[in-house]
Design a protein around this motif. Structure first.
Motif, PDB file in Angstrom:
ATOM      1  N   ARG A 188     -71.952   6.876 -51.745  1.00 20.85           N
ATOM      2  CA  ARG A 188     -71.720   8.304 -51.985  1.00 20.85           C
ATOM      3  C   ARG A 188     -72.560   8.828 -53.147  1.00 20.85           C
ATOM      4  N   GLU A 189     -72.646   8.052 -54.232  1.00 23.37           N
ATOM      5  CA  GLU A 189     -73.410   8.461 -55.408  1.00 23.37           C
ATOM      6  C   GLU A 189     -74.057   7.234 -56.028  1.00 23.37           C
ATOM      7  N   ALA A 190     -75.128   7.440 -56.746  1.00 24.11           N
ATOM      8  CA  ALA A 190     -75.880   6.324 -57.326  1.00 24.11           C
ATOM      9  C   ALA A 190     -75.017   5.569 -58.339  1.00 24.11           C
ATOM     10  N   PHE A 191     -75.108   4.251 -58.311  1.00 27.09           N
ATOM     11  CA  PHE A 191     -74.412   3.407 -59.286  1.00 27.09           C
ATOM     12  C   PHE A 191     -75.057   2.040 -59.300  1.00 27.09           C
ATOM     13  N   ARG A 192     -74.681   1.247 -60.294  1.00 25.80           N
ATOM     14  CA  ARG A 192     -75.143  -0.141 -60.416  1.00 25.80           C
ATOM     15  C   ARG A 192     -73.899  -1.018 -60.396  1.00 25.80           C
ATOM     16  N   ALA A 193     -73.977  -2.101 -59.647  1.00 28.67           N
ATOM     17  CA  ALA A 193     -72.864  -3.047 -59.556  1.00 28.67           C
ATOM     18  C   ALA A 193     -73.414  -4.460 -59.617  1.00 28.67           C
ATOM     19  N   TYR A 194     -72.581  -5.372 -60.054  1.00 26.41           N
ATOM     20  CA  TYR A 194     -72.967  -6.776 -60.074  1.00 26.41           C
ATOM     21  C   TYR A 194     -72.528  -7.411 -58.762  1.00 26.41           C
ATOM     22  N   ILE A 195     -73.490  -7.906 -58.022  1.00 26.00           N
ATOM     23  CA  ILE A 195     -73.236  -8.569 -56.757  1.00 26.00           C
ATOM     24  C   ILE A 195     -73.753  -9.997 -56.925  1.00 26.00           C
TER      25      ILE A 195
ATOM     26  N   ARG B 155     -63.394  -2.902 -52.184  1.00 31.24           N
ATOM     27  CA  ARG B 155     -62.282  -3.440 -52.978  1.00 31.24           C
ATOM     28  C   ARG B 155     -62.372  -3.044 -54.445  1.00 31.24           C
ATOM     29  N   SER B 156     -63.590  -2.884 -54.950  1.00 29.40           N
ATOM     30  CA  SER B 156     -63.751  -2.553 -56.368  1.00 29.40           C
ATOM     31  C   SER B 156     -63.571  -1.068 -56.648  1.00 29.40           C
ATOM     32  N   GLY B 157     -63.509  -0.262 -55.601  1.00 25.27           N
ATOM     33  CA  GLY B 157     -63.338   1.180 -55.807  1.00 25.27           C
ATOM     34  C   GLY B 157     -64.653   1.886 -56.084  1.00 25.27           C
TER      35      GLY B 157
END
Length: 147
Positions: free
Chosen positions: A6-13, A36-38
């Protein structure tokens, strides 16, 4: 399972930072993890819709068990930019670095002073306030301060 960002973000995968862009489609385990992380993603297929609904139901039942007293975590927001007009510690200005410590090496102090008489007077005042001022530094600072 698929989701759409939906919107730009950074996540740890898998312990690695990964950037996600709006409209990007993610599938598989990463999609599950993001749901699951929201994260800011929307379900893009039946399996994802099912999981999203299940997560909403779990959250609602948890709130019912807690009597509705549990407050949601606030969304992560970056700290606001400093509005310090002096360019103080909250707003570093690379073109105007802070003065080195009074006991800094002579070369560092002179590098900071450069040809600036105001800076030379500032460092000279601090150096002369010491119990044992460095005489060679004082002489060089006086030359610049008087210029």
């Amino acid at each position: 399972m698929r989701v759409v960002v939906r919107e730009a973000f950074r996540a740890y995968i898998n312990m690695q930072p990964e950037d996600f862009a709006p409209g990007q489609k993610i599938k598989g385990d990463t999609a599950v993890q993001l749901l699951r992380s929201g994260a800011a993603v929307d379900a893009d297929d039946d399996d994802a819709h099912e999981l999203a609904e299940q997560l909403r139901d779990d959250t609602a039942s948890q709130q019912d068990e807690d009597g509705g007293q549990q407050e949601p975590d606030p969304p992560h927001q970056p700290p606001p930019p400093s509005t310090d007009p002096d360019g103080g510690p909250g707003h570093p200005d690379p073109s105007n670095p802070p003065a080195p410590a009074v006991d800094a090496p002579v070369k560092d102090l002179l590098a900071w002073v450069g040809d600036d008489p105001a800076r030379a007077r500032e460092v000279l005042k601090a150096e002369e306030a010491k119990d044992s001022p460095r005489s060679t530094l004082v002489k060089q600072l006086q030359k610049t301060a008087d210029a």
